[in-house]
Design a protein around this motif. Structure first.
Motif, PDB file in Angstrom:
ATOM      1  N   ARG A  13      -8.958   0.987  -6.010  1.00 31.28           N
ATOM      2  CA  ARG A  13      -9.100  -0.223  -6.817  1.00 31.28           C
ATOM      3  C   ARG A  13      -7.812  -1.047  -6.829  1.00 31.28           C
ATOM      4  O   ARG A  13      -7.831  -2.269  -6.713  1.00 31.28           O
ATOM      5  CB  ARG A  13      -9.504   0.172  -8.232  1.00 31.28           C
ATOM      6  CG  ARG A  13      -9.896  -0.945  -9.106  1.00 31.28           C
ATOM      7  CD  ARG A  13     -11.220  -1.521  -8.609  1.00 31.28           C
ATOM      8  NE  ARG A  13     -11.581  -2.655  -9.415  1.00 31.28           N
ATOM      9  CZ  ARG A  13     -12.621  -2.692 -10.220  1.00 31.28           C
ATOM     10  NH1 ARG A  13     -13.438  -1.670 -10.271  1.00 31.28           N
ATOM     11  NH2 ARG A  13     -12.861  -3.750 -10.929  1.00 31.28           N
ATOM     12  N   LEU A  14      -6.674  -0.360  -6.975  1.00 31.09           N
ATOM     13  CA  LEU A  14      -5.387  -1.054  -6.959  1.00 31.09           C
ATOM     14  C   LEU A  14      -5.159  -1.770  -5.632  1.00 31.09           C
ATOM     15  O   LEU A  14      -4.730  -2.925  -5.602  1.00 31.09           O
ATOM     16  CB  LEU A  14      -4.241  -0.063  -7.192  1.00 31.09           C
ATOM     17  CG  LEU A  14      -3.838   0.216  -8.615  1.00 31.09           C
ATOM     18  CD1 LEU A  14      -2.729   1.260  -8.640  1.00 31.09           C
ATOM     19  CD2 LEU A  14      -3.397  -1.023  -9.338  1.00 31.09           C
ATOM     20  N   VAL A  15      -5.440  -1.077  -4.540  1.00 32.51           N
ATOM     21  CA  VAL A  15      -5.218  -1.663  -3.217  1.00 32.51           C
ATOM     22  C   VAL A  15      -6.151  -2.851  -2.994  1.00 32.51           C
ATOM     23  O   VAL A  15      -5.740  -3.874  -2.446  1.00 32.51           O
ATOM     24  CB  VAL A  15      -5.388  -0.590  -2.119  1.00 32.51           C
ATOM     25  CG1 VAL A  15      -5.453  -1.206  -0.742  1.00 32.51           C
ATOM     26  CG2 VAL A  15      -4.262   0.426  -2.202  1.00 32.51           C
ATOM     27  N   GLU A  16      -7.393  -2.736  -3.430  1.00 33.18           N
ATOM     28  CA  GLU A  16      -8.337  -3.847  -3.266  1.00 33.18           C
ATOM     29  C   GLU A  16      -7.894  -5.075  -4.042  1.00 33.18           C
ATOM     30  O   GLU A  16      -7.998  -6.197  -3.551  1.00 33.18           O
ATOM     31  CB  GLU A  16      -9.735  -3.428  -3.737  1.00 33.18           C
ATOM     32  CG  GLU A  16     -10.455  -2.507  -2.795  1.00 33.18           C
ATOM     33  CD  GLU A  16     -11.796  -2.054  -3.365  1.00 33.18           C
ATOM     34  OE1 GLU A  16     -12.142  -2.423  -4.510  1.00 33.18           O
ATOM     35  OE2 GLU A  16     -12.487  -1.313  -2.661  1.00 33.18           O
ATOM     36  N   GLU A  17      -7.407  -4.873  -5.260  1.00 34.54           N
ATOM     37  CA  GLU A  17      -7.063  -6.003  -6.117  1.00 34.54           C
ATOM     38  C   GLU A  17      -5.655  -6.538  -5.886  1.00 34.54           C
ATOM     39  O   GLU A  17      -5.425  -7.730  -6.036  1.00 34.54           O
ATOM     40  CB  GLU A  17      -7.230  -5.617  -7.583  1.00 34.54           C
ATOM     41  CG  GLU A  17      -8.681  -5.385  -7.956  1.00 34.54           C
ATOM     42  CD  GLU A  17      -8.864  -5.087  -9.419  1.00 34.54           C
ATOM     43  OE1 GLU A  17      -7.901  -5.224 -10.199  1.00 34.54           O
ATOM     44  OE2 GLU A  17      -9.983  -4.704  -9.793  1.00 34.54           O
ATOM     45  N   LEU A  18      -4.707  -5.647  -5.533  1.00 32.46           N
ATOM     46  CA  LEU A  18      -3.313  -6.060  -5.472  1.00 32.46           C
ATOM     47  C   LEU A  18      -2.702  -6.002  -4.076  1.00 32.46           C
ATOM     48  O   LEU A  18      -1.593  -6.502  -3.877  1.00 32.46           O
ATOM     49  CB  LEU A  18      -2.479  -5.203  -6.424  1.00 32.46           C
ATOM     50  CG  LEU A  18      -2.919  -5.241  -7.890  1.00 32.46           C
ATOM     51  CD1 LEU A  18      -2.113  -4.257  -8.701  1.00 32.46           C
ATOM     52  CD2 LEU A  18      -2.790  -6.644  -8.449  1.00 32.46           C
ATOM     53  N   GLY A  19      -3.364  -5.366  -3.144  1.00 34.37           N
ATOM     54  CA  GLY A  19      -2.828  -5.271  -1.789  1.00 34.37           C
ATOM     55  C   GLY A  19      -1.529  -4.484  -1.747  1.00 34.37           C
ATOM     56  O   GLY A  19      -1.433  -3.402  -2.321  1.00 34.37           O
TER      57      GLY A  19
END
Length: 80
Positions: A13-19
């Protein structure tokens, strides 16, 4: 390597939203929790940080090998 599903879900989720910022944010959170001596939460964020690094590494396209990249333009130049 065995990974907790909560860690993987949170990291995804973090990677999807914040890259790329996901790693920096998880590292900051890890430092804060370590300083507060909250070792269990720090361990969770350490795992999130590592999972985020792995997810970003898998997501970024691989660079071609230098020899293959150098040979490609020469091979195209030889074609009639």
């Amino acid at each position: 390597m065995k990974i907790d599903h909560d860690v993987l879900l949170f990291a995804t989720r973090l990677v999807e939203e914040l890259g790329d910022s996901a790693i920096r944010i998880s590292r900051v959170r890890l430092v804060e929790l370590t300083a507060a001596n909250n070792l269990r939460a720090a361990a969770f964020w350490r795992d999130v940080m590592r999972a985020s690094e792995r997810l970003l590494a898998e997501r970024t396209p691989r660079m071609p090998a230098p020899a293959a990249a150098a040979a490609a333009p020469m091979a195209e130049g030889l074609r009639p």
